[in-house]
Design a protein around this motif. Structure first.
Motif, PDB file in Angstrom:
ATOM      1  N   ASP A  18      50.565-170.316  50.356  1.00 37.26           N
ATOM      2  CA  ASP A  18      50.533-169.921  51.767  1.00 37.26           C
ATOM      3  C   ASP A  18      49.458-168.862  52.006  1.00 37.26           C
ATOM      4  N   PHE A  19      49.327-167.915  51.078  1.00 37.98           N
ATOM      5  CA  PHE A  19      48.291-166.889  51.205  1.00 37.98           C
ATOM      6  C   PHE A  19      46.913-167.545  51.257  1.00 37.98           C
ATOM      7  N   LEU A  20      46.649-168.461  50.334  1.00 37.55           N
ATOM      8  CA  LEU A  20      45.338-169.110  50.286  1.00 37.55           C
ATOM      9  C   LEU A  20      45.082-169.954  51.536  1.00 37.55           C
ATOM     10  N   LYS A  21      46.107-170.613  52.041  1.00 41.35           N
ATOM     11  CA  LYS A  21      45.944-171.373  53.282  1.00 41.35           C
ATOM     12  C   LYS A  21      45.612-170.438  54.439  1.00 41.35           C
ATOM     13  N   SER A  22      46.283-169.310  54.507  1.00 40.27           N
ATOM     14  CA  SER A  22      46.018-168.337  55.559  1.00 40.27           C
ATOM     15  C   SER A  22      44.626-167.736  55.419  1.00 40.27           C
ATOM     16  N   LEU A  23      44.202-167.532  54.211  1.00 40.09           N
ATOM     17  CA  LEU A  23      42.867-166.980  53.960  1.00 40.09           C
ATOM     18  C   LEU A  23      41.781-167.899  54.509  1.00 40.09           C
ATOM     19  N   LYS A  24      42.026-169.186  54.447  1.00 38.69           N
ATOM     20  CA  LYS A  24      41.038-170.152  54.932  1.00 38.69           C
ATOM     21  C   LYS A  24      40.662-169.878  56.384  1.00 38.69           C
ATOM     22  N   THR A  25      41.642-169.525  57.194  1.00 43.46           N
ATOM     23  CA  THR A  25      41.365-169.284  58.614  1.00 43.46           C
ATOM     24  C   THR A  25      41.235-167.801  58.953  1.00 43.46           C
ATOM     25  N   GLN A  34      44.876-156.035  55.088  1.00 46.64           N
ATOM     26  CA  GLN A  34      46.266-156.032  55.542  1.00 46.64           C
ATOM     27  C   GLN A  34      47.172-156.856  54.619  1.00 46.64           C
ATOM     28  N   ASN A  35      46.587-157.775  53.871  1.00 45.40           N
ATOM     29  CA  ASN A  35      47.361-158.681  53.013  1.00 45.40           C
ATOM     30  C   ASN A  35      47.018-158.535  51.536  1.00 45.40           C
ATOM     31  N   LYS A  36      46.443-157.403  51.182  1.00 52.28           N
ATOM     32  CA  LYS A  36      45.982-157.192  49.803  1.00 52.28           C
ATOM     33  C   LYS A  36      47.128-157.244  48.790  1.00 52.28           C
ATOM     34  N   GLN A  37      48.261-156.672  49.136  1.00 49.68           N
ATOM     35  CA  GLN A  37      49.389-156.682  48.191  1.00 49.68           C
ATOM     36  C   GLN A  37      49.856-158.105  47.907  1.00 49.68           C
ATOM     37  N   ALA A  38      49.892-158.939  48.942  1.00 53.33           N
ATOM     38  CA  ALA A  38      50.272-160.347  48.738  1.00 53.33           C
ATOM     39  C   ALA A  38      49.264-161.026  47.819  1.00 53.33           C
ATOM     40  N   TYR A  39      47.978-160.752  48.020  1.00 54.39           N
ATOM     41  CA  TYR A  39      46.943-161.299  47.135  1.00 54.39           C
ATOM     42  C   TYR A  39      47.202-160.875  45.694  1.00 54.39           C
ATOM     43  N   GLN A  40      47.445-159.596  45.485  1.00 53.44           N
ATOM     44  CA  GLN A  40      47.663-159.105  44.123  1.00 53.44           C
ATOM     45  C   GLN A  40      48.909-159.722  43.493  1.00 53.44           C
ATOM     46  N   ASP A  41      49.975-159.828  44.258  1.00 50.09           N
ATOM     47  CA  ASP A  41      51.240-160.334  43.725  1.00 50.09           C
ATOM     48  C   ASP A  41      51.255-161.847  43.515  1.00 50.09           C
ATOM     49  N   TYR A  42      50.706-162.592  44.479  1.00 51.93           N
ATOM     50  CA  TYR A  42      50.898-164.041  44.484  1.00 51.93           C
ATOM     51  C   TYR A  42      49.676-164.859  44.071  1.00 51.93           C
ATOM     52  N   VAL A  43      48.507-164.214  44.005  1.00 49.54           N
ATOM     53  CA  VAL A  43      47.300-164.939  43.603  1.00 49.54           C
ATOM     54  C   VAL A  43      46.676-164.313  42.359  1.00 49.54           C
ATOM     55  N   LEU A  44      46.360-163.028  42.418  1.00 52.59           N
ATOM     56  CA  LEU A  44      45.650-162.386  41.312  1.00 52.59           C
ATOM     57  C   LEU A  44      46.473-162.353  40.026  1.00 52.59           C
ATOM     58  N   GLN A  45      47.702-161.904  40.099  1.00 55.07           N
ATOM     59  CA  GLN A  45      48.504-161.816  38.878  1.00 55.07           C
ATOM     60  C   GLN A  45      48.712-163.186  38.216  1.00 55.07           C
ATOM     61  N   PRO A  46      49.064-164.233  38.975  1.00 56.05           N
ATOM     62  CA  PRO A  46      49.167-165.547  38.324  1.00 56.05           C
ATOM     63  C   PRO A  46      47.824-166.026  37.763  1.00 56.05           C
ATOM     64  N   LYS A  73      34.650-161.052  36.330  1.00 55.09           N
ATOM     65  CA  LYS A  73      34.422-161.601  34.986  1.00 55.09           C
ATOM     66  C   LYS A  73      34.818-163.084  35.010  1.00 55.09           C
ATOM     67  N   THR A  74      36.097-163.356  34.866  1.00 60.48           N
ATOM     68  CA  THR A  74      36.577-164.742  34.879  1.00 60.48           C
ATOM     69  C   THR A  74      37.216-165.136  36.208  1.00 60.48           C
ATOM     70  N   ILE A  75      37.412-164.165  37.063  1.00 61.04           N
ATOM     71  CA  ILE A  75      38.049-164.398  38.363  1.00 61.04           C
ATOM     72  C   ILE A  75      37.079-163.953  39.449  1.00 61.04           C
ATOM     73  N   SER A  76      36.788-164.854  40.372  1.00 62.96           N
ATOM     74  CA  SER A  76      35.866-164.535  41.463  1.00 62.96           C
ATOM     75  C   SER A  76      36.507-163.577  42.463  1.00 62.96           C
ATOM     76  N   ARG A  77      35.663-162.803  43.114  1.00 63.51           N
ATOM     77  CA  ARG A  77      36.153-161.951  44.201  1.00 63.51           C
ATOM     78  C   ARG A  77      36.724-162.848  45.293  1.00 63.51           C
ATOM     79  N   ILE A  78      37.715-162.343  46.002  1.00 62.89           N
ATOM     80  CA  ILE A  78      38.390-163.156  47.016  1.00 62.89           C
ATOM     81  C   ILE A  78      37.582-163.269  48.293  1.00 62.89           C
ATOM     82  N   TYR A  79      36.730-162.304  48.587  1.00 58.11           N
ATOM     83  CA  TYR A  79      35.918-162.378  49.808  1.00 58.11           C
ATOM     84  C   TYR A  79      34.533-161.864  49.530  1.00 58.11           C
TER      85      TYR A  79
END
Length: 79
Positions: A18-25, A34-46, A73-79
């Protein structure tokens, strides 16, 4: 293989998708901040867990592969 926090990759949760879908728009710095914690918890950590889990295999292909589970390094920046 476990990452630094002891988590083994088990896929991305519905919240991560859901985070990634929301990021698209909402691909802008203000929304991301505003959504950095969700990114860290649900995208970055996995993603870090996935990198750690794959690192051993990747090093069998080429021992010089970068396998640190870090952004830039192995993970691209989100924006």
């Amino acid at each position: 293989m476990m990452n630094q926090k002891g988590a083994k990759f088990s896929g991305f949760s519905a919240k991560g998708v859901d985070f990634l879908k929301s990021l698209k728009t909402n691909n802008n710095k203000i929304w991301f901040e505003q959504n950095k914690q969700a990114y860290q918890d649900y995208v970055l950590q996995p993603m870090q867990s996935l990198v750690v889990d794959l690192s051993g295999f990747m090093l069998t292909i080429d021992p010089h592969f970068e396998v640190r589970p870090d952004v830039g390094k192995t993970i691209s920046r989100i924006y």
